[in-house]
Design an enzyme around this catalytic site. Structure first.
Site, short mmCIF file in Angstrom:
data_model
loop_
_atom_site.label_atom_id
_atom_site.label_comp_id
_atom_site.label_asym_id
_atom_site.label_seq_id
_atom_site.Cartn_x
_atom_site.Cartn_y
_atom_site.Cartn_z
N ASP A 16 57.85 -32.67 -2.79
CA ASP A 16 57.11 -32.37 -3.74
C ASP A 16 58.23 -31.24 -5.23
O ASP A 16 59.28 -31.67 -4.69
CB ASP A 16 55.94 -31.43 -4.49
CG ASP A 16 55.41 -31.53 -5.85
OD1 ASP A 16 55.81 -31.85 -6.67
OD2 ASP A 16 53.59 -32.21 -5.82
N ASP A 46 62.51 -35.24 -6.06
CA ASP A 46 61.78 -36.34 -7.25
C ASP A 46 61.47 -37.54 -7.10
O ASP A 46 63.07 -37.99 -6.01
CB ASP A 46 62.73 -35.69 -8.70
CG ASP A 46 61.58 -36.36 -9.56
OD1 ASP A 46 61.42 -37.54 -9.40
OD2 ASP A 46 62.85 -36.01 -10.18
N PHE A 47 60.35 -37.95 -6.82
CA PHE A 47 60.60 -39.03 -6.07
C PHE A 47 61.25 -40.36 -6.51
O PHE A 47 61.12 -41.71 -6.36
CB PHE A 47 59.01 -39.48 -5.80
CG PHE A 47 57.98 -39.72 -6.66
CD1 PHE A 47 58.01 -39.68 -7.50
CD2 PHE A 47 56.86 -39.13 -6.17
CE1 PHE A 47 57.10 -39.72 -8.08
CE2 PHE A 47 55.89 -38.65 -6.95
CZ PHE A 47 56.05 -39.48 -8.10
N HIS A 63 48.28 -43.26 -9.76
CA HIS A 63 47.46 -43.50 -10.77
C HIS A 63 48.18 -43.20 -11.95
O HIS A 63 47.90 -43.64 -13.28
CB HIS A 63 46.07 -43.19 -10.43
CG HIS A 63 46.14 -41.52 -10.79
ND1 HIS A 63 44.56 -41.07 -10.59
CD2 HIS A 63 46.31 -40.66 -11.53
CE1 HIS A 63 44.46 -40.22 -10.85
NE2 HIS A 63 45.83 -39.60 -10.86
#
Length: 361
Positions: free
Chosen positions: A224, A251-252, A270
């Site tokens: 995260d 950070d993806f 989502h």
């Protein structure tokens, strides 16, 4: 003249119209610490109202409405938590407590007053106020829509990480929201051949806690933003799995995902637009070893888009508060996973409105 049947009663519609009364009674009960107070000691109505500072003449109706909703029990004038409330609404039980999510919902309750205008204009409800209040930094205020953000970057959750207390409140909310799915996934997925698991968007690490507690051979990685690390460390220590769960900050959007036998994205996709959803699934494919699995869980919309009200309402909510997010169906997710190269994709039920989509590399 035909006599109306019971099913024709207008109260079926009225019950839907006043459903927010029930919601607000529950949310105010959490705000007033009803369940936490009764977890420490059952009390008569007079004693409980005095402890909670309830002086309005509706206090007895408020408590008895909670009885009628199955959240409190009353015997010989003494109130206590129902078994369900005792398990899920007592902050002293962090492994099962969901009250952090209810605090978050209570803070955001006024935002939905702007629903009609947001639907008309395409504006975005002011989610940041709920984030601030759930973190303990202010009072909720009615919020109308603001201009829609057009990028798919960190704008959606920027307010959640504006201050340490807001991070804490937001992480507790995410733990509560995912509690049912976390328990079901830890119980029902076959973890016997899994040595390591990485939770992408791990928040406090509640899912890893459920998995690692039940399956002592598994090692966990929580991935995260760096601001989450303190909350992750505290929660995993509290639940006794800190020796097998490590935090990896990142950070993806800008870097790779961690490598593990299983990658999990719970209530992540989502929040983002379609291109970002597909990008994250591709990154998961790249990070997994051959034979590794990607697990995605959400309150999925049913494929025919007519049965799962919760999935549709969550998607509506996400569309109103995020930069580009929308919910999706199991068929949608399987198609995206197949497009990234995953095989043997499947959908299975977890808990309540929650469903799991699995794909193997």
């Amino acid at each position: 003249m035909t006599k109306p049947s019971v099913s024709d009663s207008p109260h079926a519609i009225i019950d839907l119209a006043v459903a927010f009364w029930k919601s607000k009674v529950l949310l105010s009960a959490v705000e007033l610490n009803v369940f936490e107070t009764l977890a420490r000691q059952p009390a008569t109505g007079a004693e409980l109202r005095a402890r909670l500072g309830i002086t309005g003449r509706g206090g007895a109706d408020f408590l008895d409405a909670l009885v009628s909703m199955g959240l409190l029990e009353r015997q010989d004038g003494v109130y206590r938590n129902s078994p369900t409330a005792d398990r899920h609404l007592d902050p002293g039980k962090p492994g099962t407590d969901i009250s952090g999510y209810l605090e978050f919902l209570n803070a955001g309750f006024p935002c939905w007053a702007g629903l009609t205008e947001a639907l008309r204009t395409g504006g975005r409800l002011d989610f940041s106020r709920a984030l601030a209040v759930s973190g303990g930094s202010g009072d909720a205020a009615p919020a109308g829509p603001e201009p829609v953000a057009t990028d798919a970057g960190s704008d959606t959750f920027g307010a959640a990480f504006a201050a340490p207390d807001q991070v804490t409140g937001f992480l507790r909310a995410m733990t509560g929201y995912s509690m049912g799915a976390n328990h079901a996934l830890a119980e029902t997925y076959d973890w016997h051949q899994v040595g390591s698991v990485a939770d992408v968007g791990c928040a406090e690490g509640a899912l890893l806690a459920q998995i690692l507690t039940r399956h002592e051979h598994v090692e966990g990685i929580g991935f995260d933003l760096p601001a989450v690390e303190a909350g992750f460390t505290a929660h995993t220590k509290q639940l006794g799995i800190a020796d097998r769960a490590r935090f990896e900050g990142g950070d993806f959007f800008t870097g790779p995902l961690p490598t593990a036998d299983v990658l999990i994205m719970g209530h992540v996709l989502h929040d983002w637009d379609l291109d970002t959803k597909k990008m994250l699934i591709r990154k998961a494919y790249d990070a997994l070893p051959q034979g590794g699995a990607l697990l995605i869980y959400e309150s999925l919309i049913d494929d025919d888009r007519r049965a799962r009200t919760t999935g549709l309402l969550i998607s509506l909510n996400v569309s109103l508060v995020s930069a580009g997010g929308l919910g999706y169906t199991g068929a949608d997710c399987r198609a995206w996973m197949a497009g990234a190269g995953f095989r043997d994709t499947s959908v299975r039920h977890l808990d309540g409105p929650e469903y799991l989509v699995v794909g193997t590399k």
